[in-house]
Motif scaffolding. Structure first.
Motif, PDB file in Angstrom:
ATOM      1  N   LEU A  42       0.829  -1.201   0.000  1.00 20.17           N
ATOM      2  CA  LEU A  42       0.000   0.000   0.000  1.00 20.17           C
ATOM      3  C   LEU A  42       0.865   1.252   0.000  1.00 20.17           C
ATOM      4  CD1 LEU A  42      -2.648   1.622   0.416  1.00 20.17           C
ATOM      5  CD2 LEU A  42      -2.401   1.162   2.867  1.00 20.17           C
ATOM      6  N   VAL A  43       1.831   1.298   0.915  1.00 22.36           N
ATOM      7  CA  VAL A  43       2.692   2.486   1.033  1.00 22.36           C
ATOM      8  C   VAL A  43       3.495   2.691  -0.246  1.00 22.36           C
ATOM      9  CG1 VAL A  43       4.662   3.455   2.286  1.00 22.36           C
ATOM     10  CG2 VAL A  43       2.793   2.376   3.545  1.00 22.36           C
ATOM     11  N   MET A  44       4.054   1.626  -0.782  1.00 26.57           N
ATOM     12  CA  MET A  44       4.848   1.756  -2.006  1.00 26.57           C
ATOM     13  C   MET A  44       3.970   2.100  -3.201  1.00 26.57           C
ATOM     14  SD  MET A  44       7.573  -1.392  -1.586  1.00 26.57           S
ATOM     15  CE  MET A  44       8.345  -1.044  -3.153  1.00 26.57           C
ATOM     16  N   GLY A  45       2.782   1.472  -3.282  1.00 23.97           N
ATOM     17  CA  GLY A  45       1.888   1.743  -4.402  1.00 23.97           C
ATOM     18  C   GLY A  45       1.395   3.174  -4.437  1.00 23.97           C
ATOM     19  N   ALA A  46       1.257   3.766  -3.254  1.00 21.22           N
ATOM     20  CA  ALA A  46       0.803   5.158  -3.178  1.00 21.22           C
ATOM     21  C   ALA A  46       1.959   6.146  -3.216  1.00 21.22           C
ATOM     22  CB  ALA A  46       0.010   5.361  -1.890  1.00 21.22           C
ATOM     23  N   ASP A  47       3.205   5.658  -3.271  1.00 25.23           N
ATOM     24  CA  ASP A  47       4.402   6.519  -3.230  1.00 25.23           C
ATOM     25  C   ASP A  47       4.400   7.413  -2.002  1.00 25.23           C
ATOM     26  OD1 ASP A  47       5.507   5.563  -5.662  1.00 25.23           O
ATOM     27  OD2 ASP A  47       4.185   6.889  -6.802  1.00 25.23           O
ATOM     28  N   SER A  48       3.963   6.844  -0.865  1.00 27.28           N
ATOM     29  CA  SER A  48       3.773   7.677   0.321  1.00 27.28           C
ATOM     30  C   SER A  48       4.800   7.437   1.418  1.00 27.28           C
ATOM     31  CB  SER A  48       2.370   7.434   0.892  1.00 27.28           C
ATOM     32  OG  SER A  48       2.205   6.083   1.267  1.00 27.28           O
ATOM     33  N   ILE A  97      -5.653   7.994  -0.615  1.00 29.53           N
ATOM     34  CA  ILE A  97      -6.719   7.622   0.326  1.00 29.53           C
ATOM     35  C   ILE A  97      -8.031   8.286  -0.059  1.00 29.53           C
ATOM     36  CG2 ILE A  97      -6.497   9.414   2.111  1.00 29.53           C
ATOM     37  CD1 ILE A  97      -6.631   5.747   2.985  1.00 29.53           C
ATOM     38  N   ARG A  98      -7.961   9.514  -0.556  1.00 33.54           N
ATOM     39  CA  ARG A  98      -9.190  10.199  -0.966  1.00 33.54           C
ATOM     40  C   ARG A  98      -9.850   9.480  -2.143  1.00 33.54           C
ATOM     41  NH1 ARG A  98     -11.116  15.217  -0.075  1.00 33.54           N
ATOM     42  NH2 ARG A  98      -9.133  16.032   0.715  1.00 33.54           N
ATOM     43  N   GLU A  99      -9.053   9.006  -3.065  1.00 35.50           N
ATOM     44  CA  GLU A  99      -9.593   8.388  -4.269  1.00 35.50           C
ATOM     45  C   GLU A  99     -10.002   6.934  -4.077  1.00 35.50           C
ATOM     46  OE1 GLU A  99     -10.283   9.817  -7.173  1.00 35.50           O
ATOM     47  OE2 GLU A  99      -9.734  11.732  -6.261  1.00 35.50           O
ATOM     48  N   ASN A 100      -9.336   6.235  -3.155  1.00 36.30           N
ATOM     49  CA  ASN A 100      -9.488   4.780  -3.107  1.00 36.30           C
ATOM     50  C   ASN A 100     -10.097   4.220  -1.826  1.00 36.30           C
ATOM     51  OD1 ASN A 100      -7.918   3.772  -5.661  1.00 36.30           O
ATOM     52  ND2 ASN A 100      -6.620   5.354  -4.732  1.00 36.30           N
ATOM     53  N   GLN A 101      -9.898   4.879  -0.674  1.00 34.00           N
ATOM     54  CA  GLN A 101     -10.277   4.215   0.561  1.00 34.00           C
ATOM     55  C   GLN A 101     -10.765   5.209   1.609  1.00 34.00           C
ATOM     56  OE1 GLN A 101      -7.948   0.623   0.823  1.00 34.00           O
ATOM     57  NE2 GLN A 101      -8.017   0.735   3.046  1.00 34.00           N
ATOM     58  N   SER A 102     -11.703   6.036   1.231  1.00 31.75           N
ATOM     59  CA  SER A 102     -12.286   6.964   2.188  1.00 31.75           C
ATOM     60  C   SER A 102     -13.329   6.244   3.037  1.00 31.75           C
ATOM     61  CB  SER A 102     -12.946   8.139   1.455  1.00 31.75           C
ATOM     62  OG  SER A 102     -14.095   7.690   0.759  1.00 31.75           O
ATOM     63  N   ARG A 103     -13.648   6.811   4.193  1.00 31.97           N
ATOM     64  CA  ARG A 103     -14.696   6.250   5.045  1.00 31.97           C
ATOM     65  C   ARG A 103     -16.034   6.214   4.295  1.00 31.97           C
ATOM     66  NH1 ARG A 103     -12.956   3.443   9.506  1.00 31.97           N
ATOM     67  NH2 ARG A 103     -11.644   4.688  10.876  1.00 31.97           N
ATOM     68  N   THR A 104     -16.280   7.249   3.512  1.00 37.78           N
ATOM     69  CA  THR A 104     -17.547   7.321   2.788  1.00 37.78           C
ATOM     70  C   THR A 104     -17.664   6.164   1.792  1.00 37.78           C
ATOM     71  OG1 THR A 104     -17.583   9.726   3.033  1.00 37.78           O
ATOM     72  CG2 THR A 104     -18.980   8.773   1.310  1.00 37.78           C
ATOM     73  N   ALA A 105     -16.566   5.888   1.066  1.00 35.51           N
ATOM     74  CA  ALA A 105     -16.589   4.780   0.101  1.00 35.51           C
ATOM     75  C   ALA A 105     -16.793   3.449   0.809  1.00 35.51           C
ATOM     76  CB  ALA A 105     -15.281   4.767  -0.694  1.00 35.51           C
ATOM     77  N   MET A 106     -16.137   3.257   1.951  1.00 39.12           N
ATOM     78  CA  MET A 106     -16.289   1.997   2.685  1.00 39.12           C
ATOM     79  C   MET A 106     -17.694   1.867   3.279  1.00 39.12           C
ATOM     80  SD  MET A 106     -13.496   0.462   2.106  1.00 39.12           S
ATOM     81  CE  MET A 106     -13.514   1.345   0.531  1.00 39.12           C
ATOM     82  N   SER A 107     -18.297   2.986   3.664  1.00 38.03           N
ATOM     83  CA  SER A 107     -19.663   2.954   4.176  1.00 38.03           C
ATOM     84  C   SER A 107     -20.638   2.521   3.081  1.00 38.03           C
ATOM     85  CB  SER A 107     -20.054   4.328   4.727  1.00 38.03           C
ATOM     86  OG  SER A 107     -21.331   4.288   5.309  1.00 38.03           O
ATOM     87  N   HIS A 108     -20.405   2.990   1.855  1.00 37.74           N
ATOM     88  CA  HIS A 108     -21.241   2.554   0.732  1.00 37.74           C
ATOM     89  C   HIS A 108     -21.094   1.051   0.499  1.00 37.74           C
ATOM     90  CE1 HIS A 108     -21.227   6.900  -1.063  1.00 37.74           C
ATOM     91  NE2 HIS A 108     -22.082   6.752  -0.081  1.00 37.74           N
ATOM     92  N   LEU A 164       9.507  15.120   1.472  1.00 42.26           N
ATOM     93  CA  LEU A 164       8.538  14.694   2.485  1.00 42.26           C
ATOM     94  C   LEU A 164       7.133  15.162   2.103  1.00 42.26           C
ATOM     95  CD1 LEU A 164      10.390  15.367   5.879  1.00 42.26           C
ATOM     96  CD2 LEU A 164      10.170  13.212   4.648  1.00 42.26           C
ATOM     97  N   ALA A 165       7.030  16.415   1.651  1.00 40.25           N
ATOM     98  CA  ALA A 165       5.723  16.959   1.269  1.00 40.25           C
ATOM     99  C   ALA A 165       5.138  16.200   0.086  1.00 40.25           C
ATOM    100  CB  ALA A 165       5.857  18.444   0.937  1.00 40.25           C
ATOM    101  N   LYS A 166       5.992  15.797  -0.862  1.00 40.64           N
ATOM    102  CA  LYS A 166       5.524  15.064  -2.043  1.00 40.64           C
ATOM    103  C   LYS A 166       4.966  13.698  -1.638  1.00 40.64           C
ATOM    104  CE  LYS A 166       7.006  13.481  -6.616  1.00 40.64           C
ATOM    105  NZ  LYS A 166       8.147  13.409  -7.577  1.00 40.64           N
ATOM    106  N   MET A 167       5.670  12.996  -0.726  1.00 36.75           N
ATOM    107  CA  MET A 167       5.183  11.699  -0.256  1.00 36.75           C
ATOM    108  C   MET A 167       3.862  11.857   0.491  1.00 36.75           C
ATOM    109  SD  MET A 167       8.569   9.562   0.988  1.00 36.75           S
ATOM    110  CE  MET A 167       9.491  10.924   1.712  1.00 36.75           C
ATOM    111  N   GLY A 168       3.786  12.864   1.352  1.00 38.21           N
ATOM    112  CA  GLY A 168       2.564  13.094   2.109  1.00 38.21           C
ATOM    113  C   GLY A 168       1.374  13.394   1.214  1.00 38.21           C
ATOM    114  N   ALA A 169       1.606  14.233   0.195  1.00 37.53           N
ATOM    115  CA  ALA A 169       0.523  14.588  -0.728  1.00 37.53           C
ATOM    116  C   ALA A 169       0.075  13.374  -1.546  1.00 37.53           C
ATOM    117  CB  ALA A 169       0.981  15.712  -1.652  1.00 37.53           C
ATOM    118  N   ALA A 170       1.025  12.517  -1.911  1.00 38.58           N
ATOM    119  CA  ALA A 170       0.669  11.315  -2.685  1.00 38.58           C
ATOM    120  C   ALA A 170      -0.221  10.387  -1.857  1.00 38.58           C
ATOM    121  CB  ALA A 170       1.935  10.590  -3.129  1.00 38.58           C
ATOM    122  N   GLY A 171       0.118  10.208  -0.584  1.00 40.40           N
ATOM    123  CA  GLY A 171      -0.702   9.358   0.271  1.00 40.40           C
ATOM    124  C   GLY A 171      -2.085   9.926   0.486  1.00 40.40           C
ATOM    125  N   ARG A 172      -2.140  11.223   0.669  1.00 42.22           N
ATOM    126  CA  ARG A 172      -3.431  11.886   0.886  1.00 42.22           C
ATOM    127  C   ARG A 172      -4.324  11.744  -0.349  1.00 42.22           C
ATOM    128  NH1 ARG A 172      -4.904  15.959   4.631  1.00 42.22           N
ATOM    129  NH2 ARG A 172      -6.625  17.289   3.920  1.00 42.22           N
TER     130      ARG A 172
END
Length: 395
Positions: free
Chosen positions: A325-331, A366-377, A355-363
């Motif tokens: 997950l971490v490597m796939g997201a470049d985070s 998660i928004r596109e693939n695994q948000s709480r809203t998506a999991m709730s659906h 550091l900022a680039k890795m953080g932004a990639a992870g953010r």
């Protein structure tokens, strides 16, 4: 339209805003057309403080305990009894949803679902009892293991669906005779919109006394977390400060072991509402687990998703599901279990822009693939057919 009810049994759940597991509050509160009641233990596992009843949250009495001995087993058993009694006193639910890790919570959910004649969903957070063997807690030849393994198979057979939180768990559960179509993947998640800090970064760093590049571990301090590996890594990389935030049975021993490691500091657990501030003040988020083979494929750690949602670069010593997950997201960086120091060293050498680039990639991931809203659906798509099927079946 009549609102449907789900009864959730999770021994270690906490209400919104408190330290601990809020997965089910966050998932079910986003579920349109459903009301929920979560039955949890009355004492917060992280803080040790009593928990009060709130809308959708019903705590029940459990016996106190310290450490990992008989008292802990009695604590699990007491929850199973009081949760079952409480569940039978609630208005009849449309679905009963019980979450491990300990299987007695699943047994309690199964009993309530059977007596109330409603569908039963079992959520597998850890592969009990296999994980206890892999960690050296139980012998595979022991009577306790054989009893737990029999209970595990029983619960799989009696459940209408089995929810898994890590894809690697699927093969193990299918190996117990569970039909593939009965298994549903709904992992942990996080929403970046929930991780907006209350102040600017400089002010937050002053608040937490972060004066150098700082790596934060925010989570439980238990045997499975492998925090001795983090202490060793911190000692090997004195250029970075390491702050451990949380509580657990191992914390007093870890604090004693860290004496003399000048770049390590321990903080008390913080409320869930404060986590965005803590993570915004930090430079790196650390995820660490004990060197257990099962953890390569069988975990879905909240803290990793929280780090990603907060835009924090990650170091993990868990190759496999988390590492991919971490490597796939470049985070961030992934190391082998015993080489966490290498990852911390990489974070020391990284520039602020890196550091900022890795953080932004992870953010972004998660928004596109695994948000709480998506999991709730996804949860809604699981529950609705169960209710419809139950409505068609003879009572």
């Amino acid at each position: 339209m009549t609102q449907r009810r789900v009864l959730v049994l999770n021994h270690f759940a906490v209400p919104p805003g408190y330290p601990g597991g809020t997965r089910h509050v966050e998932l079910f509160s986003r579920l349109p057309g459903w009301s929920y009641v979560i039955i949890a233990g009355r004492r917060n596992m992280i803080t040790g403080q009593p928990q009060r009843a709130e809308p959708g949250f019903h705590p029940v009495a459990v016996t106190p305990y310290r450490g990992n001995g008989l008292g802990r087993v009695l604590n699990w058993a007491s929850y199973a009894v009081t949760a079952t009694v409480s569940g039978l006193r609630q208005p009849r639910p449309d679905v009963v949803y019980a979450s491990s890790p300990h299987l007695l919570a699943g047994l309690s959910g199964c009993v309530v679902a059977t007596l109330r004649r409603t569908p039963f969903v079992l959520e597998v957070r850890d592969l009990w009892p296999r994980v206890l063997v892999d960690m050296g807690t139980l012998a595979e030849t022991s009577l306790a293991y054989r009893a737990l393994e029999r209970l595990e198979r029983f619960l799989y057979q009696r459940s209408d669906r089995v929810v898994i939180m890590a894809p690697g768990v699927r093969a193990a559960i299918e190996g117990k005779g569970v039909a593939p179509e009965k298994i549903v993947f709904i992992p942990n998640a996080a929403d970046p919109d929930d991780f907006v800090p209350s102040a600017d970064r400089d002010e937050l760093r002053r608040r937490y006394r972060f004066t150098r590049r700082t790596a934060v571990y925010a989570g439980a301090h238990g045997p499975a977390n492998g925090l001795d590996l983090l202490l060793a890594a911190a000692k090997a990389v004195p250029e970075i400060d390491v702050v451990l935030v949380g509580s657990g049975v191992e914390k007093p021993r870890l604090q004693a072991a860290a004496l003399g490691i000048r770049n390590v500091r321990f903080l008390d657990p913080v409320p869930k509402t404060e986590i965005p501030d803590l993570l915004h003040a930090a430079d790196v988020g650390v995820h660490v687990l004990a060197d257990v083979e099962l953890f390569r494929a069988g975990v879905s750690p909240n803290k990793v998703f929280d780090y990603m949602a907060a835009g924090l670069p990650i170091v993990t010593n868990s190759p496999g599901t988390v590492g991919d997950l971490v490597m796939g997201a470049d985070s961030g960086y992934v190391t082998s279990p015993g080489h966490l120091a290498h990852g911390l060293g990489q974070m020391v050498q990284a520039s602020p822009d890196e550091l900022a680039k890795m953080g932004a990639a992870g953010r972004g991931w998660i928004r596109e693939n695994q948000s709480r809203t998506a999991m709730s659906h996804a949860l809604g798509r699981l529950l609705a057919p169960l209710v419809d099927e139950a409505g068609e079946a003879p009572r």
